[in-house]
Design a protein around this motif. Structure first.
Motif, short mmCIF file in Angstrom:
data_model
loop_
_atom_site.label_atom_id
_atom_site.label_comp_id
_atom_site.label_asym_id
_atom_site.label_seq_id
_atom_site.Cartn_x
_atom_site.Cartn_y
_atom_site.Cartn_z
N PRO A 52 38.14 45.48 51.38
CA PRO A 52 38.30 44.32 50.35
C PRO A 52 37.85 44.79 49.13
CG PRO A 52 36.34 44.30 51.89
CD PRO A 52 37.24 45.47 52.41
N ASP A 53 37.07 46.00 48.77
CA ASP A 53 36.71 46.06 47.51
C ASP A 53 37.72 47.06 46.76
OD1 ASP A 53 34.16 45.46 48.12
OD2 ASP A 53 32.99 47.27 47.98
N ALA A 54 38.94 47.53 47.23
CA ALA A 54 39.88 47.87 46.42
C ALA A 54 40.38 47.14 45.52
CB ALA A 54 41.30 48.35 47.49
N GLN A 55 40.43 46.00 45.62
CA GLN A 55 41.07 44.79 44.68
C GLN A 55 40.05 44.77 43.62
OE1 GLN A 55 44.14 43.64 44.34
NE2 GLN A 55 43.51 43.09 42.30
N LYS A 56 38.65 44.94 43.89
CA LYS A 56 37.59 44.74 42.77
C LYS A 56 37.82 45.91 41.67
CE LYS A 56 34.25 42.86 46.06
NZ LYS A 56 32.67 43.13 46.68
N TRP A 57 38.10 47.10 42.34
CA TRP A 57 38.26 48.28 41.14
C TRP A 57 39.49 48.12 40.41
CZ3 TRP A 57 34.17 50.94 40.39
CH2 TRP A 57 33.20 50.91 40.90
N ARG A 58 40.56 47.42 41.10
CA ARG A 58 41.94 47.16 40.37
C ARG A 58 41.57 46.28 39.16
NH1 ARG A 58 46.19 46.76 45.28
NH2 ARG A 58 45.51 48.69 46.40
N ASN A 59 40.77 45.12 39.68
CA ASN A 59 40.56 44.12 38.61
C ASN A 59 39.47 44.87 37.52
OD1 ASN A 59 41.77 42.20 40.18
ND2 ASN A 59 40.08 41.20 41.19
N MET A 60 38.72 45.68 37.74
CA MET A 60 37.87 46.40 36.88
C MET A 60 38.62 46.96 35.76
SD MET A 60 36.30 49.47 35.67
CE MET A 60 36.24 50.63 37.06
N ILE A 61 39.59 47.77 36.13
CA ILE A 61 40.40 48.50 35.16
C ILE A 61 41.51 47.69 34.24
CG2 ILE A 61 39.67 50.66 36.15
CD1 ILE A 61 42.72 51.03 36.74
N ALA A 62 41.55 46.38 34.83
CA ALA A 62 42.75 45.62 34.32
C ALA A 62 42.49 45.02 32.99
CB ALA A 62 43.12 44.50 35.30
N ASP A 63 40.96 45.13 32.64
CA ASP A 63 40.52 44.19 31.26
C ASP A 63 39.53 45.10 30.56
OD1 ASP A 63 38.81 42.23 29.81
OD2 ASP A 63 41.01 41.62 29.92
N SER A 64 39.70 45.21 29.41
CA SER A 64 38.94 46.04 28.75
C SER A 64 37.37 45.68 28.85
CB SER A 64 38.94 45.90 27.25
OG SER A 64 40.32 46.74 26.96
N LYS A 65 37.05 44.22 29.14
CA LYS A 65 35.72 43.79 29.24
C LYS A 65 35.45 44.18 30.55
CE LYS A 65 36.39 39.41 26.17
NZ LYS A 65 36.31 38.10 26.27
N THR A 66 35.94 44.26 31.64
CA THR A 66 35.33 44.58 32.86
C THR A 66 35.14 45.99 32.58
OG1 THR A 66 37.74 44.23 33.77
CG2 THR A 66 35.93 42.71 34.44
N ILE A 67 36.23 46.83 32.15
CA ILE A 67 35.73 48.29 31.89
C ILE A 67 34.58 48.54 31.07
CG2 ILE A 67 36.68 50.54 30.53
CD1 ILE A 67 39.59 49.47 31.29
N ASP A 68 34.27 47.50 30.08
CA ASP A 68 33.14 47.95 29.38
C ASP A 68 31.94 47.62 30.46
OD1 ASP A 68 34.37 48.54 27.00
OD2 ASP A 68 34.33 46.77 26.27
N SER A 69 31.87 46.76 31.43
CA SER A 69 31.14 46.53 32.41
C SER A 69 30.72 47.63 33.14
CB SER A 69 31.17 45.23 32.98
OG SER A 69 31.93 45.61 34.10
#
Length: 380
Positions: A152-169
């Protein structure tokens, strides 16, 4: 009499300071042990060091914040150092199945489990005590990969790099705290931002995400590491296809130009190249140990000549494989020819036989050979 007492007091103070220095470490001496780059070579305190290395990616998958065993790492590092190994690549987080990095469903990273830090505190002290330089790999394509049980965590990491704001987090709430916590330990010599991100782009099971998202992470992360420390930065790419601008390849997705186009910051750059090599790569791109890192094949391996290059992964069993002309190769000839051809180090997979690519007994004849023939380069 007063003079004698004064002398005794002075000697006592000096003795205490000497004991303190031997326990705590002399800050000046510690600082001088940091690896830097001069003229596309690694140096320590003005002397060249060649990375006579290996991979010990994990003892137990997701060690840090999981089932970390400091005595195992201490014993293994001592054995490696005794056999000439000066640097080890270690996966700090394998796929986060232990929940060490706190990430929500939207890909926002809020912090880190405390045990992750406690384990790493022990680990970096152990590396320093044994004189082993650490290349710390923070992520892998495994984070993005749906396994048979549909992680289930795979999608979390894909979401992380999908947007600069989550990358920054991720950068602000994990990478920067990691850097600031360990940057004064010179044995954290480099950070490998991700293991083989090529598969995140290529493979359906890893999301087939665009390079613009993957490399946006690298750009922002590299800039933050450089802004906060002197730790060197790299990415362990799988093969030259996405690591070279030469004809026949798809362009260097971690070049200064590509990273800074995504994130316009002059500190968004790698300090050295660390590509990987396995037998399947040879028929397409050549065997890197026996060619120059730079320039087009057949004489080179296609890398940009602006940075030093080492081989970040390869078979501990050596490159004798299905590529024509490798019949007489050994790991010893791989190491020595890499050195002679201008590569700045070799780090085989692995020192502890995590799979079928080889282990300690395959590795140490080569590292001992390099130590005995080139001692001043291995432990300067």
């Amino acid at each position: 009499m007063k003079a004698q007492k004064k002398l005794l007091v002075t000697l006592a103070i000096w003795s205490c300071l000497t004991v303190f220095a031997s326990v705590a470490g002399n800050p000046a001496e510690i600082g001088n042990k940091r690896i830097t780059i001069v003229n596309k070579e690694f140096t320590v305190n003005g002397k060249r060091i060649w990375i006579n290395g290996t991979n010990t990616p994990w003892n137990k998958w997701n060690d840090f914040g999981g089932a970390y065993d400091d005595s195992w790492w201490d014993n293994h590092f001592k054995a490696l150092h005794d056999n000439g190994v000066n640097a080890v690549r270690v996966w700090i987080n394998c796929n986060n199945d232990n929940g060490a990095i706190l990430i929500d469903d939207n890909g926002f990273v809020s912090g880190t489990a405390e045990k992750h830090w406690k384990d790493l505190d022990l680990f970096f002290a152990t590396a320093q005590r044994n004189g082993i330089y650490i290349m710390a790999t923070l992520l892998s394509f495994d984070h993005f990969k749906n396994a048979k049980n549909q992680r289930p965590d795979a999608q979390k990491w894909r979401n992380m790099i999908a947007d600069s704001k989550t990358i920054d987090s991720f950068v602000e709430n994990y990478v920067v705290p990691f850097v600031n916590r360990y940057k004064n330990n010179p044995y954290l010599w480099s950070i490998d931002m991700c293991n083989e991100p090529d598969w995140v782009f290529e493979n359906e099971e890893c999301g087939k995400l665009p390079w613009e998202q993957i490399s946006n992470l690298f750009a922002r992360e590299a800039a933050a590491i450089h802004e906060n420390s002197d730790i060197l930065v790299t990415v362990g790419m799988s093969f030259p296809k996405y690591h070279s601008d030469d004809e026949g390849n798809s362009g260097n997705k971690v070049s200064d130009a590509f990273l800074q186009k995504l994130y316009p910051n002059p500190k968004a750059h790698l300090d050295f190249w660390s590509p990987h090599y396995y037998d399947w790569v040879g028929p397409h791109y050549g065997v890197p140990f026996y060619v120059n890192p730079y320039g087009a094949k057949p004489g080179g391996w296609g890398l940009d000549d602006s940075k030093p290059a080492l081989i970040g992964e390869c078979m501990a069993k050596g490159s004798k494989g299905k590529t024509a002309g490798t019949e007489n190769n050994t790991l010893i000839t791989d190491y020595e020819n890499a050195y002679l051809n201008g590569w700045q180090g070799v780090m085989p997979w692995t020192s502890n036989a995590v799979d079928r690519c080889g282990g300690f007994d395959d590795l140490v004849p080569a590292t001992k050979y390099m130590l005995e023939k080139y001692p001043a380069l291995i432990f300067p």
